[in-house]
Each structure stands twice: as C-alpha cells, then as structure tokens.
Design a protein around this motif. Structure first.
Motif, PDB file in Angstrom:
ATOM      1  N   LEU A 138       0.972  -1.252  -0.077  1.00  0.00           N
ATOM      2  CA  LEU A 138       0.187  -0.061   0.042  1.00  0.00           C
ATOM      3  C   LEU A 138       0.917   1.333  -0.053  1.00  0.00           C
ATOM      4  N   ALA A 139       0.283   2.226  -0.488  1.00  0.00           N
ATOM      5  CA  ALA A 139       0.824   3.531  -0.637  1.00  0.00           C
ATOM      6  C   ALA A 139       0.342   4.514   0.434  1.00  0.00           C
ATOM      7  N   LEU A 140       1.117   5.374   1.092  1.00  0.00           N
ATOM      8  CA  LEU A 140       0.660   6.231   1.993  1.00  0.00           C
ATOM      9  C   LEU A 140       0.062   7.501   1.356  1.00  0.00           C
ATOM     10  N   ASP A 141      -0.873   7.289   0.380  1.00  0.00           N
ATOM     11  CA  ASP A 141      -1.544   8.349  -0.343  1.00  0.00           C
ATOM     12  C   ASP A 141      -3.141   8.490  -0.024  1.00  0.00           C
ATOM     13  N   ASN A 142      -3.500   8.207   0.904  1.00  0.00           N
ATOM     14  CA  ASN A 142      -4.899   8.396   1.417  1.00  0.00           C
ATOM     15  C   ASN A 142      -5.073   8.021   2.797  1.00  0.00           C
ATOM     16  N   PHE A 143      -5.990   8.771   3.337  1.00  0.00           N
ATOM     17  CA  PHE A 143      -6.221   8.547   4.865  1.00  0.00           C
ATOM     18  C   PHE A 143      -6.374   7.206   5.332  1.00  0.00           C
ATOM     19  N   ASP A 144      -7.107   6.451   4.507  1.00  0.00           N
ATOM     20  CA  ASP A 144      -7.339   4.868   4.827  1.00  0.00           C
ATOM     21  C   ASP A 144      -5.877   3.962   5.021  1.00  0.00           C
ATOM     22  N   THR A 145      -4.998   4.495   4.232  1.00  0.00           N
ATOM     23  CA  THR A 145      -3.791   3.514   4.329  1.00  0.00           C
ATOM     24  C   THR A 145      -2.916   4.233   5.550  1.00  0.00           C
ATOM     25  N   TRP A 146      -3.194   5.383   5.858  1.00  0.00           N
ATOM     26  CA  TRP A 146      -2.468   6.045   6.940  1.00  0.00           C
ATOM     27  C   TRP A 146      -2.871   5.349   8.271  1.00  0.00           C
ATOM     28  N   LEU A 147      -4.214   5.172   8.242  1.00  0.00           N
ATOM     29  CA  LEU A 147      -4.647   4.598   9.363  1.00  0.00           C
ATOM     30  C   LEU A 147      -4.275   3.061   9.464  1.00  0.00           C
ATOM     31  N   VAL A 148      -4.242   2.356   8.575  1.00  0.00           N
ATOM     32  CA  VAL A 148      -3.746   0.982   8.626  1.00  0.00           C
ATOM     33  C   VAL A 148      -2.222   1.036   9.026  1.00  0.00           C
ATOM     34  N   PHE A 149      -1.456   1.973   8.506  1.00  0.00           N
ATOM     35  CA  PHE A 149      -0.031   2.357   8.896  1.00  0.00           C
ATOM     36  C   PHE A 149       0.089   2.465  10.389  1.00  0.00           C
ATOM     37  N   ILE A 150      -0.718   3.472  10.852  1.00  0.00           N
ATOM     38  CA  ILE A 150      -0.474   3.802  12.363  1.00  0.00           C
ATOM     39  C   ILE A 150      -0.806   2.692  13.169  1.00  0.00           C
ATOM     40  N   GLY A 151      -2.052   1.865  12.913  1.00  0.00           N
ATOM     41  CA  GLY A 151      -2.490   0.570  13.618  1.00  0.00           C
ATOM     42  C   GLY A 151      -1.551  -0.421  13.703  1.00  0.00           C
ATOM     43  N   ILE A 152      -0.724  -0.710  12.690  1.00  0.00           N
ATOM     44  CA  ILE A 152       0.235  -1.616  12.816  1.00  0.00           C
ATOM     45  C   ILE A 152       1.550  -0.739  13.615  1.00  0.00           C
ATOM     46  N   LEU A 153       1.864   0.426  13.699  1.00  0.00           N
ATOM     47  CA  LEU A 153       2.854   0.911  14.470  1.00  0.00           C
ATOM     48  C   LEU A 153       2.717   0.845  15.945  1.00  0.00           C
ATOM     49  N   VAL A 154       1.520   1.007  16.047  1.00  0.00           N
ATOM     50  CA  VAL A 154       1.136   0.802  17.412  1.00  0.00           C
ATOM     51  C   VAL A 154       1.608  -0.590  18.055  1.00  0.00           C
ATOM     52  N   ASN A 155       1.312  -1.641  17.472  1.00  0.00           N
ATOM     53  CA  ASN A 155       1.630  -2.969  17.740  1.00  0.00           C
ATOM     54  C   ASN A 155       3.219  -3.171  17.777  1.00  0.00           C
ATOM     55  N   ALA A 156       3.928  -2.306  16.834  1.00  0.00           N
ATOM     56  CA  ALA A 156       5.240  -2.550  16.733  1.00  0.00           C
ATOM     57  C   ALA A 156       5.878  -1.673  17.751  1.00  0.00           C
ATOM     58  N   ALA A 157       5.318  -1.067  18.848  1.00  0.00           N
ATOM     59  CA  ALA A 157       5.706  -0.071  19.872  1.00  0.00           C
ATOM     60  C   ALA A 157       6.613   0.981  19.306  1.00  0.00           C
ATOM     61  N   ALA A 158       5.986   1.389  18.308  1.00  0.00           N
ATOM     62  CA  ALA A 158       6.852   2.709  17.691  1.00  0.00           C
ATOM     63  C   ALA A 158       6.360   3.882  18.351  1.00  0.00           C
ATOM     64  N   PRO A 159       7.469   4.885  18.243  1.00  0.00           N
ATOM     65  CA  PRO A 159       7.153   6.126  18.850  1.00  0.00           C
ATOM     66  C   PRO A 159       5.861   6.894  18.232  1.00  0.00           C
ATOM     67  N   PRO A 160       5.152   7.578  19.166  1.00  0.00           N
ATOM     68  CA  PRO A 160       5.196   8.020  20.487  1.00  0.00           C
ATOM     69  C   PRO A 160       4.708   7.211  21.429  1.00  0.00           C
ATOM     70  N   VAL A 161       4.011   5.916  20.991  1.00  0.00           N
ATOM     71  CA  VAL A 161       3.311   5.041  22.088  1.00  0.00           C
ATOM     72  C   VAL A 161       4.232   3.884  22.219  1.00  0.00           C
ATOM     73  N   SER A 162       5.548   4.096  22.331  1.00  0.00           N
ATOM     74  CA  SER A 162       6.373   2.858  22.774  1.00  0.00           C
ATOM     75  C   SER A 162       6.259   2.326  24.322  1.00  0.00           C
ATOM     76  N   ALA A 163       5.749   3.264  25.106  1.00  0.00           N
ATOM     77  CA  ALA A 163       6.091   2.945  26.556  1.00  0.00           C
ATOM     78  C   ALA A 163       4.898   1.809  26.762  1.00  0.00           C
ATOM     79  N   TRP A 164       3.974   1.540  26.174  1.00  0.00           N
ATOM     80  CA  TRP A 164       3.001   0.342  26.653  1.00  0.00           C
ATOM     81  C   TRP A 164       3.846  -0.906  26.823  1.00  0.00           C
ATOM     82  N   LEU A 165       4.940  -1.041  25.952  1.00  0.00           N
ATOM     83  CA  LEU A 165       5.646  -2.414  25.931  1.00  0.00           C
ATOM     84  C   LEU A 165       6.395  -2.469  27.227  1.00  0.00           C
TER      85      LEU A 165
END
Length: 561
Positions: free
Chosen positions: A178-205
C-alpha cells in the motif's frame, strides 16, 4: 502425504482449549504437543490461497501460504514450544492456555490472506496477551494490563477504520503493498505501528511486559511486535518513512535501557531497539533488506526469549528484579549465567551467534543503497546494543558486586528451555544457511568475511571498554524512566490530586457558606422570635385591637377592590 485441511492457527487454538479443560497431569503433554503438531501443519501449507470462508457477506481468505508467512509462523510455533517448556511446571493453567491462544493469533496473522482475517487474529492476540499480563497476579500487573488493553484496543480501532475505508473505496481487502497516499492507508499504517511499539506510543511495552509473571514475559516478548514487522513487510515494503521511525526506535531503546534499573524493563526497551532495526530494513525495502528484516525477526525471537528466560529464572529464584538488588549470581546459578551470557552475545551480534548472521544483513542493505547516514547510525546503534544488553544486563545481574544471594539454578524444565534457546542461538550462528534457506528471497549474502568479522569485533571491544570506563557513572537507582507513561504515572495522578484539592476547597467553602447563612437566619429568627424578640414581647390589648382593625380594613379594601 499429509493433505492440508485445518489452518495451523486452529490447531494451536484447539490445543489451548484442551489445556484449559484437561486434568492437571495431562495438561503438560497437550501443551508441549500442540506447538509441534502446529509446526507440522505449518509446513504442509503450500504457497497461495489455501482456504476461504464467508464472513459478514465477504469471502475471506483464511490461509495463504508464502515464504515469509511460513518463516514467521515457524518461529512462532517453535517459540510457543520453548515458552511452554519453560513455563509448564510454574505457570497457572489459564496463563498457559492464554499464551497458546496468543501464539495461535500470531500464527493466524502470519497466514492471513486478507485484511479482515488479519484484523480478527490481530484482536485475538490483544485479548489473550492481556490475560498473560494479568497472570502476573499483582496489583501492578492488573493496572498495567488495563493500560495495555486500552492501548491495543485503540490501535485495533484505528486499524479497523483504515481497513473499512480501504474496503469501501477500493472494494478489496487483499493484502498487498500500500502507498501512503490516502487517509485509509495512513490509518492502517498507524494501527500497525502501535503494535510495533513505535514512537510516540512505545511505552506500553516497557510498562506491561515487566508486570507479567516470570514465565509470561517470555511469551510476550515474541509475538506482538514481530507480527507487526510481518504486516509491514507485506503492506508497506520500501516505505521511506519507516527508516526514520526505525532509527528513532533503535536509539530510543538504547537510551532508556541504559537508564533503567529493572532487569525486565531493560530487556523490554531492548525489544523496541531491535524491532527498530527490522523497521529500518522494511523501509529500505530491497530484497536483501527484507531478508534481513525476516532473518533478524527470526533470530531475535530466540535470543530475546533466552534473555527473558534467564531474567525470569533469576526473579523466580530470588524474588528480586532490580539491578541494584542483584549481583554475584554466577556463583550459585552457573547454567543461568551461561545461557544469559549467550543471549547477551547473540543480541550484540557476536560472531558465531544468530544475531551476527541476521542484523548485519540490514546494515549491508543500507550500504548497498548508499545510505551513508543510515549505515553509520546502525553501526553506532550496534555498539549501543552491546552496552545495554550485551554487557549491562549480565554484568549487573550475574557479576558486579556480591549481593549475598545464593539461589540455585531454576527447576529442570526452565533449564531445558534455556539450553534449547542457547543451542538455537549458537546453531544459527555457526550454520547460517539453516536460516537463510527459509528467507523469502534467494540469499547471496556471506556474513563471515574477514572485514565483517574484524569490524564487528573492534566495535564490540570498543563498546566494552566504554562501558567499564563509564561504569562509575552507571550506578543504579530505584527510579522509573518515564516516556509517554508520564501521562498516567505523573500527569494523571497530579490531575486527580488537583481535582481532589479543588473539590475539597469547594466542599470547605460551601460548608462555611452554609454555616454562615444558617447562623444569619438563626440570628434573624432570634431577633424576631427570641425571648427578647419583637414578636415575643407582651403587647397591650389596645395595640392588638388597633392592629386587628387595620388588618381587617386592609382585607376588606382588597376584597372589594
């Protein structure tokens, strides 16, 4: 020949159910057998779509085979076996069952053929992983579990909305780049990064994993962040933004791990650091880089599990979890010390360990793409990894000062699991083709070249020298390093106290106001009705008759007006 019938994730789920309902004596046999049967089922899944079903009016692809999918599912099943071997005599039955269901979710994500199936197994992981956190059985683990599930439900909602948007706007839920060229793919991208413990939400891990039981953290270290890496490989390979996010994670994990005192929080921050290397590799996106991400995820699961096992063994035997409370354990826990040191060397990419043959692929991929800055940062980060995990963890736990503790090595099953993980870490380092043969793309990379070996040894020796030179500055204190968890550890508490003080002041003010008002009313009543009040006096009869006549006249006037 075995004919593919049942999804491998379902095999593990059935095993989890049987563990939950079986008798105590039969439970270990089922728990240990289920991952092995699942592993066999994984290797019977051919490439391509293998199983479809109808869900909410959509035809979903429950199982899709592929090299990277099979690789991740394999390591998840093997990790489930190693974790169960480590835990089955000490863990509660519901912790074992939840851990197996958690692993089933990770295997389900690995073989998910579309975004709907991926999301369902994604949420299955969140559900059962929080049970593993709660199995810690302490007040802290309950609170951490609540924060953990809130964060993952938030990430799941973001992911779900993104998937729904893709379904509405494209009519497809196929897993594809997927390309980050619309709101939908950005949401999928962010949702995956949450599980990856990416910043700024790394602290949950680092908040949740150390609060689990000594055995539970072994399972937690393996599945959630690595499924996120696989999802990024499938959905966002070559996305340049991931390079910078990954570099942030790499150095974030190093800095916070160096500041930390709790041994499992050190290792938790180290997970974020290591996943950062994988995220950078996915962002580079070449075949060598994606092979590096997959290889590093595979190797990382084993050496990180080994480190958490050695930490869990120490906590189980001593009841201590702070660097400042430990030391000198090599005298009475020799096997745990050896295994923990092997894990520390593997995470530091020491030659002849699994980390050496996997992490270097990402560094080489950056060099091949002429990304000089990225290459330099990854090399520098490799030294930082040796500082916080390769030296700091074993030094403060097993060596340094004598704490006076003399615990024995843990029970035999824990020792067997640590030995198994150690053998895998060294075996992959000595025979890299065992791993390279599983990677998604053909591998021409040769890890053991004189230049690479000498460079890595020089880097590690320099990092080791720096550690011991700075050792007096690294005195551990009974503190907690804060990140986003400042909001619930400090800000929320201060806000609560502020509101509480405001309400107390309001209560005092209202009490004073009501007391003053009542006193004023009482004075007025006493002025009119008290013993000396106007209405309590004895009035002459003539005055009374006069007032009665006045009132009667007033009434008559009002009546006839």
């Amino acid at each position: 020949m075995f004919e593919f019938v049942l999804p491998p994730a379902f095999v593990m789920l059935i095993g989890a159910f049987l563990v939950a309902v079986s008798r105590r004596g039969l439970r270990p046999v089922i728990a240990l057998a289920a991952p092995l049967v699942t592993l066999y089922a994984i290797w019977q899944v051919p490439d391509g779509i293998q199983l479809t079903a109808t869900f909410l009016g959509y035809e979903v692809q429950v199982v899709e085979g592929g090299p990277e999918r099979r690789l991740f599912a394999t390591v998840f099943a093997m990790m489930a076996f190693g974790g169960i071997l480590f835990a089955f005599r000490q863990a509660k039955w519901y912790e074992l069952a939840a851990a197996m269901a958690y692993a089933a979710g990770a295997i389900g994500v690995s073989f998910a053929g579309d975004l709907i199936v991926m999301f369902l197994f994604w949420e299955l992981m969140a559900l059962f992983s929080v049970i593993v956190v709660w199995a810690g059985g302490t007040f802290g683990s309950k609170r951490a579990g609540i924060r953990y599930i809130i964060m993952h439900l938030l990430g799941g909602i973001i992911l779900k909305v993104g998937i729904e948007g893709i379904m509405v706007h494209t009519g497809s839920v196929e897993i594809r780049p997927l390309a980050l060229d619309n709101f939908d793919t950005w949401l999928v991208f962010i949702g995956i990064l949450v599980n990856a413990a990416a910043p700024p939400v790394s602290a949950w891990l680092s908040d949740a994993y150390p609060q689990s039981s000594p055995t539970g953290s072994v399972f937690l270290s393996a599945f959630t962040t690595k499924t996120a890496v696989l999802a990024m490989m499938l959905l966002f390979p070559g996305q340049p933004l991931l390079i910078w996010i990954g570099l942030w994670m790499v150095f974030y994990g190093i800095i916070y791990a160096l500041l930390e005192n709790d041994i499992r929080r050190i290792l938790s921050y180290s997970i974020i650091n290591q996943v950062g290397f994988m995220v950078v590799a996915v962002g580079i996106g070449t075949e060598l880089a994606l092979n590096g991400a997959a290889a590093h995820a595979f190797a990382h699961i084993f050496y990180k599990a080994l480190l958490f096992m050695s930490a869990g063994a120490v906590i189980y035997q001593t009841g201590k979890n702070k660097c400042s409370e430990l030391g000198g354990l090599y005298r009475s826990m020799p096997l745990t010390t050896i295994c923990g040191t092997i894990g520390a060397l593997a995470i530091s990419s020491f030659p002849l360990t699994s980390g050496f043959i996997s992490k270097s692929m990402t560094v080489s991929a950056a060099a091949d793409m002429h990304m000089a800055f990225v290459w330099f940062m990854l090399v520098a980060a490799s030294a930082g990894v040796f500082l916080h995990a390769g030296i700091k963890f074993p030094w403060f736990v097993f060596f340094q000062k004598d704490s006076g503790l003399r615990p024995k090595d843990p029970p035999w099953n824990m020792q067997a699991a640590m030995v198994l993980m150690s053998v895998i870490c060294i075996g992959l380092g000595v025979f890299p083709q065992l791993l390279y043969g599983l990677l998604p793309y053909p591998v021409e990379y040769v890890p053991y070249t004189p230049d690479h070996v000498v460079t890595q040894l020089q880097l590690l020796l320099f990092a080791g020298l720096a550690f011991f030179v700075m050792l007096p500055m690294m005195k551990r204190t009974l503190t907690v390093s804060l990140d986003l968890d400042w909001f619930w550890r400090v800000a929320w508490v201060e806000l609560f106290r502020l509101v509480e003080r405001g309400l107390n002041r309001l209560r005092v003010g209202l009490a004073a106001l009501s007391t003053g008002l009542l006193q004023r009313i009482n004075r007025e009543l006493m002025r009119h009705h008290g013993a000396e009040g106007v209405l309590a006096r004895a009035w002459p009869t003539g005055s009374m008759l006069l007032w009665v006549a006045v009132l009667l006249a007033g009434f008559m006037i009002a009546r006839y007006a």
